[in-house]
Structure formats: C-alpha cells, structure tokens
Design a protein around this motif. Structure first.
Motif, PDB file in Angstrom:
ATOM      1  N   GLY A  13       5.528  12.863   9.632  1.00  0.00           N
ATOM      2  CA  GLY A  13       6.160  14.102  10.080  1.00  0.00           C
ATOM      3  C   GLY A  13       5.193  15.256  10.171  1.00  0.00           C
ATOM      4  O   GLY A  13       4.004  15.139   9.872  1.00  0.00           O
ATOM      5  N   THR A  14       5.737  16.371  10.574  1.00  0.00           N
ATOM      6  CA  THR A  14       4.944  17.591  10.715  1.00  0.00           C
ATOM      7  C   THR A  14       5.818  18.804  10.430  1.00  0.00           C
ATOM      8  O   THR A  14       7.043  18.730  10.507  1.00  0.00           O
ATOM      9  CB  THR A  14       4.322  17.682  12.128  1.00  0.00           C
ATOM     10  OG1 THR A  14       3.422  18.765  12.176  1.00  0.00           O
ATOM     11  CG2 THR A  14       5.368  17.843  13.201  1.00  0.00           C
ATOM     12  N   HIS A  25       9.985  24.848  10.643  1.00  0.00           N
ATOM     13  CA  HIS A  25      10.508  23.681  11.350  1.00  0.00           C
ATOM     14  C   HIS A  25       9.902  22.425  10.754  1.00  0.00           C
ATOM     15  O   HIS A  25       8.690  22.373  10.516  1.00  0.00           O
ATOM     16  CB  HIS A  25      10.159  23.755  12.843  1.00  0.00           C
ATOM     17  CG  HIS A  25      10.833  24.872  13.549  1.00  0.00           C
ATOM     18  ND1 HIS A  25      11.942  24.678  14.330  1.00  0.00           N
ATOM     19  CD2 HIS A  25      10.573  26.200  13.579  1.00  0.00           C
ATOM     20  CE1 HIS A  25      12.333  25.848  14.816  1.00  0.00           C
ATOM     21  NE2 HIS A  25      11.513  26.782  14.371  1.00  0.00           N
ATOM     22  N   LEU A  26      10.753  21.444  10.509  1.00  0.00           N
ATOM     23  CA  LEU A  26      10.309  20.150  10.003  1.00  0.00           C
ATOM     24  C   LEU A  26      10.709  19.077  10.990  1.00  0.00           C
ATOM     25  O   LEU A  26      11.842  19.064  11.489  1.00  0.00           O
ATOM     26  CB  LEU A  26      10.972  19.807   8.669  1.00  0.00           C
ATOM     27  CG  LEU A  26      10.587  20.587   7.439  1.00  0.00           C
ATOM     28  CD1 LEU A  26      11.390  20.097   6.246  1.00  0.00           C
ATOM     29  CD2 LEU A  26       9.115  20.473   7.152  1.00  0.00           C
ATOM     30  N   GLU A  32      14.781  16.554  13.006  1.00  0.00           N
ATOM     31  CA  GLU A  32      14.080  17.802  13.296  1.00  0.00           C
ATOM     32  C   GLU A  32      15.034  18.938  12.937  1.00  0.00           C
ATOM     33  O   GLU A  32      16.156  18.992  13.441  1.00  0.00           O
ATOM     34  CB  GLU A  32      13.654  17.902  14.753  1.00  0.00           C
ATOM     35  CG  GLU A  32      12.774  19.101  14.995  1.00  0.00           C
ATOM     36  CD  GLU A  32      12.106  19.106  16.350  1.00  0.00           C
ATOM     37  OE1 GLU A  32      12.024  20.198  16.936  1.00  0.00           O
ATOM     38  OE2 GLU A  32      11.691  18.037  16.821  1.00  0.00           O
ATOM     39  N   VAL A  33      14.582  19.825  12.065  1.00  0.00           N
ATOM     40  CA  VAL A  33      15.450  20.880  11.556  1.00  0.00           C
ATOM     41  C   VAL A  33      14.628  22.142  11.324  1.00  0.00           C
ATOM     42  O   VAL A  33      13.432  22.075  11.045  1.00  0.00           O
ATOM     43  CB  VAL A  33      16.172  20.416  10.265  1.00  0.00           C
ATOM     44  CG1 VAL A  33      15.193  20.178   9.145  1.00  0.00           C
ATOM     45  CG2 VAL A  33      17.261  21.367   9.847  1.00  0.00           C
ATOM     46  N   ALA A  34      15.284  23.302  11.465  1.00  0.00           N
ATOM     47  CA  ALA A  34      14.643  24.597  11.222  1.00  0.00           C
ATOM     48  C   ALA A  34      15.303  25.249  10.007  1.00  0.00           C
ATOM     49  O   ALA A  34      16.531  25.257   9.890  1.00  0.00           O
ATOM     50  CB  ALA A  34      14.787  25.502  12.439  1.00  0.00           C
ATOM     51  N   PHE A  40      14.509  26.626   3.099  1.00  0.00           N
ATOM     52  CA  PHE A  40      13.416  25.672   2.937  1.00  0.00           C
ATOM     53  C   PHE A  40      13.108  25.471   1.454  1.00  0.00           C
ATOM     54  O   PHE A  40      12.961  24.348   0.981  1.00  0.00           O
ATOM     55  CB  PHE A  40      12.159  26.150   3.683  1.00  0.00           C
ATOM     56  CG  PHE A  40      10.942  25.324   3.374  1.00  0.00           C
ATOM     57  CD1 PHE A  40      10.748  24.107   4.002  1.00  0.00           C
ATOM     58  CD2 PHE A  40      10.011  25.758   2.444  1.00  0.00           C
ATOM     59  CE1 PHE A  40       9.634  23.324   3.698  1.00  0.00           C
ATOM     60  CE2 PHE A  40       8.900  24.992   2.138  1.00  0.00           C
ATOM     61  CZ  PHE A  40       8.710  23.769   2.774  1.00  0.00           C
ATOM     62  N   SER A  41      13.018  26.567   0.717  1.00  0.00           N
ATOM     63  CA  SER A  41      12.722  26.488  -0.718  1.00  0.00           C
ATOM     64  C   SER A  41      13.821  25.725  -1.469  1.00  0.00           C
ATOM     65  O   SER A  41      13.526  24.903  -2.339  1.00  0.00           O
ATOM     66  CB  SER A  41      12.566  27.887  -1.310  1.00  0.00           C
ATOM     67  OG  SER A  41      11.434  28.515  -0.765  1.00  0.00           O
ATOM     68  N   ALA A  42      15.077  25.975  -1.126  1.00  0.00           N
ATOM     69  CA  ALA A  42      16.195  25.276  -1.774  1.00  0.00           C
ATOM     70  C   ALA A  42      16.164  23.784  -1.444  1.00  0.00           C
ATOM     71  O   ALA A  42      16.386  22.938  -2.323  1.00  0.00           O
ATOM     72  CB  ALA A  42      17.521  25.887  -1.344  1.00  0.00           C
ATOM     73  N   PHE A  43      15.871  23.449  -0.199  1.00  0.00           N
ATOM     74  CA  PHE A  43      15.795  22.045   0.214  1.00  0.00           C
ATOM     75  C   PHE A  43      14.640  21.351  -0.507  1.00  0.00           C
ATOM     76  O   PHE A  43      14.791  20.244  -1.019  1.00  0.00           O
ATOM     77  CB  PHE A  43      15.606  21.958   1.734  1.00  0.00           C
ATOM     78  CG  PHE A  43      15.599  20.559   2.265  1.00  0.00           C
ATOM     79  CD1 PHE A  43      16.753  19.786   2.267  1.00  0.00           C
ATOM     80  CD2 PHE A  43      14.439  20.013   2.781  1.00  0.00           C
ATOM     81  CE1 PHE A  43      16.746  18.493   2.759  1.00  0.00           C
ATOM     82  CE2 PHE A  43      14.426  18.717   3.282  1.00  0.00           C
ATOM     83  CZ  PHE A  43      15.582  17.962   3.278  1.00  0.00           C
TER      84      PHE A  43
END
Length: 114
Positions: A13-14, A25-26, A32-34, A40-43
């Motif tokens: 991934g990137t 964005h991941l 693929e998710v933004a 992001f920190s919680a995930f």
C-alpha cells in the motif's frame, strides 16, 4: 503546484496527504480511504491495540481474522494476521513521515500542516 505528497509506501500500500483537503489518503490492497488527521490517529490506535502475539497463539477459527471498523469512513475490514501486520507498518510509516514533515516545517520556520 503539487497538491498531494506521498508519505509512505510499502509493497502492499501507499499513503499520501492532500494539501487542498488536508486529509491522509491510504491505499491498502483493494481499500482506498481518506482520513481527517483525528480519524487517522484513531484508526491507527485501533490497529495498534490488536495484540499480535495473542493472535499468534489463538488456534480458533476466529483467531485467523480481525474485523476492523472505521465508521466515519464507512469502512469495515476483515484482515488476516499478515494483512494486519502490513497495515500496521503502513500506518506507522505514515505517522513517522507526518511527524518528520512537521519537524522540518518547524525547523524551517514554516507553519506546520499537521
């Protein structure tokens, strides 16, 4: 002017940051998710909370997969242990890149975007 900055890349991934939306964005496998920075920190914390060692010794069928959800993004993933480790690597690398960028902006006297 460049609007996205690649943060971290692995074989699976990137991740990149969009300057216009200030979202992370991941792309990981088919996903693929933004994320907003807070999400992001919680995930990332949710992924970090999974006890890999416990999973290694869990011989039940349920131990083969971990279901991870991020309701803000409408995301529900069923990850194998290998996928979980690889996603953790991507998230940790992304966090490191964000912290490094923030330190560089601070050192150069620029306003941090993180």
């Amino acid at each position: 002017m460049q609007q996205t900055n690649e943060l971290y890349r692995t074989t699976k991934g990137t991740s990149w940051q969009c300057d216009l939306t200030n979202r992370i964005h991941l792309q990981f496998g088919e996903m693929e998710v933004a994320f907003k920075m807070r999400d992001f920190s919680a995930f990332r914390r949710k992924i970090q909370a999974v006890d890999i060692q416990e999973r290694l010794y869990d011989l039940s069928d349920e131990g083969d997969f971990e279901v991870i959800e991020a309701p803000q993004q409408g995301l529900s993933l069923q990850l194998t242990l290998c996928d979980l480790i690889q996603l953790r690597d991507l998230l940790n690398g992304t966090k490191f890149a964000l912290q490094l960028n923030s330190l560089l902006h601070e050192a150069l006297g620029e306003v941090s975007l993180v």
